[in-house]
Design a protein around this motif. Structure first.
Motif, short mmCIF file in Angstrom:
data_model
loop_
_atom_site.label_atom_id
_atom_site.label_comp_id
_atom_site.label_asym_id
_atom_site.label_seq_id
_atom_site.Cartn_x
_atom_site.Cartn_y
_atom_site.Cartn_z
N GLU A 172 -20.33 -19.73 45.98
CA GLU A 172 -20.55 -18.64 45.84
C GLU A 172 -21.52 -18.28 46.72
O GLU A 172 -22.64 -18.80 47.89
CB GLU A 172 -21.31 -18.83 44.70
CG GLU A 172 -20.70 -18.76 43.68
CD GLU A 172 -19.39 -17.96 43.06
OE1 GLU A 172 -20.05 -16.96 42.91
OE2 GLU A 172 -18.72 -18.21 42.63
N GLU A 173 -21.55 -16.80 47.23
CA GLU A 173 -22.49 -16.06 47.94
C GLU A 173 -24.03 -16.42 48.79
O GLU A 173 -24.92 -17.02 49.45
CB GLU A 173 -22.30 -14.99 48.28
CG GLU A 173 -22.85 -13.94 49.54
CD GLU A 173 -22.83 -12.43 49.58
OE1 GLU A 173 -23.19 -11.74 50.04
OE2 GLU A 173 -21.59 -11.93 48.64
N GLU A 174 -24.38 -16.95 47.27
CA GLU A 174 -26.41 -16.75 46.61
C GLU A 174 -25.86 -18.22 46.80
O GLU A 174 -26.97 -18.74 47.12
CB GLU A 174 -26.21 -16.25 45.26
CG GLU A 174 -25.90 -14.80 45.38
CD GLU A 174 -24.73 -14.48 45.04
OE1 GLU A 174 -23.62 -14.97 44.69
OE2 GLU A 174 -24.63 -13.24 44.50
N GLY A 175 -24.99 -18.95 47.24
CA GLY A 175 -25.36 -21.15 47.22
C GLY A 175 -25.74 -21.25 45.34
O GLY A 175 -25.43 -20.24 44.59
N LEU A 176 -26.59 -22.39 46.00
CA LEU A 176 -26.46 -23.15 44.38
C LEU A 176 -27.48 -22.53 43.70
O LEU A 176 -28.78 -23.14 44.02
CB LEU A 176 -25.73 -24.64 44.92
CG LEU A 176 -26.17 -25.71 43.39
CD1 LEU A 176 -25.24 -25.60 42.78
CD2 LEU A 176 -26.35 -26.94 44.21
N SER A 177 -27.24 -22.42 42.42
CA SER A 177 -28.93 -22.66 41.35
C SER A 177 -27.78 -22.75 40.01
O SER A 177 -26.75 -22.04 40.19
CB SER A 177 -29.24 -20.66 42.13
OG SER A 177 -28.27 -19.76 41.41
N ILE A 178 -29.05 -22.16 39.46
CA ILE A 178 -28.74 -22.24 37.92
C ILE A 178 -27.65 -20.68 37.60
O ILE A 178 -27.00 -20.91 36.83
CB ILE A 178 -30.20 -21.93 37.37
CG1 ILE A 178 -30.90 -23.49 36.83
CG2 ILE A 178 -29.62 -21.56 35.49
CD1 ILE A 178 -30.19 -24.38 36.66
N GLU A 179 -27.69 -20.01 38.26
CA GLU A 179 -27.29 -18.34 37.99
C GLU A 179 -25.40 -18.65 38.06
O GLU A 179 -24.90 -18.10 37.75
CB GLU A 179 -28.44 -17.33 38.31
CG GLU A 179 -27.30 -15.92 37.95
CD GLU A 179 -26.21 -15.61 38.72
OE1 GLU A 179 -25.73 -15.16 38.95
OE2 GLU A 179 -25.73 -16.31 39.95
N THR A 180 -25.79 -19.37 39.17
CA THR A 180 -24.40 -19.46 40.44
C THR A 180 -23.74 -20.47 39.53
O THR A 180 -22.12 -20.30 39.12
CB THR A 180 -24.11 -19.66 41.38
OG1 THR A 180 -24.84 -21.00 41.85
CG2 THR A 180 -24.67 -18.30 42.52
N LEU A 181 -24.35 -21.52 38.73
CA LEU A 181 -23.49 -22.44 38.02
C LEU A 181 -22.94 -21.96 36.91
O LEU A 181 -22.43 -22.35 36.49
CB LEU A 181 -24.09 -23.71 38.12
CG LEU A 181 -24.88 -24.92 38.75
CD1 LEU A 181 -25.93 -25.41 38.47
CD2 LEU A 181 -23.61 -25.69 38.99
#
Length: 552
Positions: A526-535
């Motif tokens: 995802e554009e924002e990279g790995l995070s709780i939100e993108t997971l």
């Protein structure tokens, strides 16, 4: 059709918020239950609970105590009617065996109606009421369908397992006893991990949903509620065993349906702001123009052609296989049912349960859109759509009804989860590895201790999830990534005589590894990279869930 001001197109309360004030306006000029306009709000609740702390504690402690006391009385009356001896005073081995059987399997003679009510009750999570309305609010009418249909399939298919239990192993207490006999201690330990993980995730979701709603409506401390909910259920679970959970399930399910009917009547019949299907349809046409749903055909809330809805449907179907087939409570229900009631009970339950999330979501979720309430996506993810609609339509009485309904859903499933874990710890840990020659009285003592222990541990785990800022919706979608890989092998323990222990262990472990790896890799793209939100986004979730089921 009403004209939409250009500066309101696509504007959400949180999206236009600055210094606690938003430029958002309610499209229909509606006010809240206190007569205050919704215009300018940054969210629906604005951090201000509509009910008092006293209301919250009455719901958690008062109503919880009332149901626990009533269930204990019914169990006592039933024991007197059947001439049962007190479980803790049994000394005879044969009598003790009967008592432990009674505690963990209810004598294996539960009738059709009780079996159906029990399954509907334990499958009606807080998510069934809250998450279903969330997906209706986000995706429109496709969300309720995919939620209800996608989670009914597993119950209907479990009727096959219920038949096989009565045919091949009618004397078992847990699913893991079958695993041990088929594949030995190594496989037994592996699937014990998956079963306990499933129970932990399910129980945590119950507490997350219940505590979020009670906190939003009453302001009661979320952490305190997270511990009080599971501890309050302990009373009748410890006292009545499985039979006590059946009686509680019937009462809780009845209460949930009655409150559901009140909401349906308000939204579709008597509400001055809505009150008819025609009015709701007209309002939703306006909202389709103001806030079109990305990925839906023509941005409409009233279409089944929804990209996000279909993705959610896939995740929902795959993820829920794990929380049925790897959850000891459903095996326990099939074990406790009479031979003629098992498969029939699960078929009827699958059909009956469909009506709860589908009806509530198409009522409360669509009403929230049709009223153009200032509910943010964060509030929706926390399961606060039904409370918001109920508060608008019925004022504080509506808020109380939602809190009671969610509390009933949480406690109805929590008692089944507690007893399922107690059975696993008593039969598959204590009896299997600690004290193989244990008496029935010892089994009951370990079971009761396990119920209390699990209540505390599940509260701690829920608090950890709250500290990590994981919402009910996030955990609900992620559960398939963690336990879905155990579905196929655990079913093969009964359904495929040629399946080996090595294959079963490998499929569960490698399936889980593949799911978690795919989930993380997709989120990292995802554009924002790995995070709780993108997971928590659609494609990472659907990737992990599909890998869990297909690789295994």
């Amino acid at each position: 059709m009403e004209q939409i001001p250009h500066n309101q197109l696509g504007l959400t309360p949180d999206g236009g918020c600055k210094d606690g004030h938003s430029s958002w306006k309610n499209q229909f000029g509606l006010s809240n239950h206190d007569g205050k306009s919704y215009d300018g709000q940054c969210s629906f609740f604005n951090g201000e609970p509509p009910l008092t702390h006293s209301d919250g504690w009455f719901i958690v402690l008062g109503i919880g105590t009332l149901f626990a006391g009533f269930t204990c009385v019914v169990v006592w009356m039933d024991s007197r009617r059947k001439g049962a001896q007190p479980q803790s005073t049994e000394n005879s081995d044969s009598q003790s065996s009967g008592n432990s059987e009674h505690f963990t399997t209810a004598g294996r003679q539960m009738p059709l109606g009780c079996t159906c009510a029990d399954v509907v009750s334990k499958w009606t999570w807080a998510a069934s009421l809250l998450q279903s309305s969330n997906v209706a609010y986000r995706f429109g009418v496709s969300g309720p369908f995919w939620y209800a249909a996608g989670a009914s399939i597993q119950i209907l298919l479990f009727s096959v397992v219920a038949v096989e239990i009565k045919r091949k192993c009618p004397a078992i207490h847990t699913v893991l006893e079958v695993v041990y006999v088929r594949w030995g201690a190594r496989a037994h330990c592996v699937f014990l991990f998956f079963c306990l993980l499933t129970n932990l995730i399910v129980t945590a979701m119950l507490i997350l949903g219940g505590s979020s709603v009670v906190h939003a409506l009453t302001g009661v401390n979320t952490y305190a509620v997270s511990f009080m909910i599971p501890l309050g259920v302990c009373a009748y679970t410890v006292t009545g065993g499985l039979r006590g959970t059946y009686y509680a399930s019937w009462m809780h399910t009845t209460g949930i349906f009655l409150i559901l009917l009140i909401f349906v009547e308000m939204v579709y019949v008597s509400s001055p702001d809505l009150g008819s299907i025609d009015r709701i349809w007209e309002n939703l046409q306006v909202i389709n123009l103001k806030n079109p749903v990305e990925g839906n055909s023509d941005g409409s809330l009233l279409t089944m052609i929804s990209k996000s809805g279909i993705i959610f449907g896939v995740v929902n179907i795959v993820g829920n296989f794990g929380t049925v087939f790897v959850d000891q409570s459903y095996w326990q229900g099939a074990i406790a049912a009479s031979p003629s009631a098992g498969w029939k009970g699960y078929l009827l339950a699958g059909l009956a349960w469909f009506s709860i999330p589908f009806t509530l979501a198409t009522t409360m979720g669509l009403a929230a859109r049709a009223l153009d309430l200032p509910i943010t996506m964060e509030e929706a993810g926390q399961g606060l759509v039904p409370p918001a609609v109920a508060l608008h339509l019925l004022g504080r009485s509506g808020a109380n009804l939602v809190a009671v309904q969610v509390f009933l859903a949480v406690t109805a499933t929590a008692n089944s989860e507690q007893l399922a874990v107690a059975s696993l710890l008593a039969y598959d840990v204590y009896k299997q590895y600690v004290n193989p020659s244990c008496t029935s009285a010892q089994i009951i003592a370990v079971s009761r201790g396990s119920v209390v222990l699990w209540a505390v541990l599940s509260g701690v785990f829920a608090v950890v999830l709250l500290e990590l800022k994981l919402s009910l919706g996030w955990v609900y979608l992620a559960m398939g990534n963690l336990v879905g890989s155990a579905v196929a092998p655990i079913c093969m323990s009964l359904l495929w005589k040629d399946c080996t222990g090595t294959a079963a262990i490998g499929s569960a472990i490698f399936g889980q590894a593949a799911a978690i790896t795919g989930w993380i890799l997709m989120a990292s793209q995802e554009e924002e990279g790995l995070s709780i939100e993108t997971l928590g986004r659609d494609y990472p979730m659907v990737t992990g869930n599909l890998l869990a089921l297909t690789v295994s």
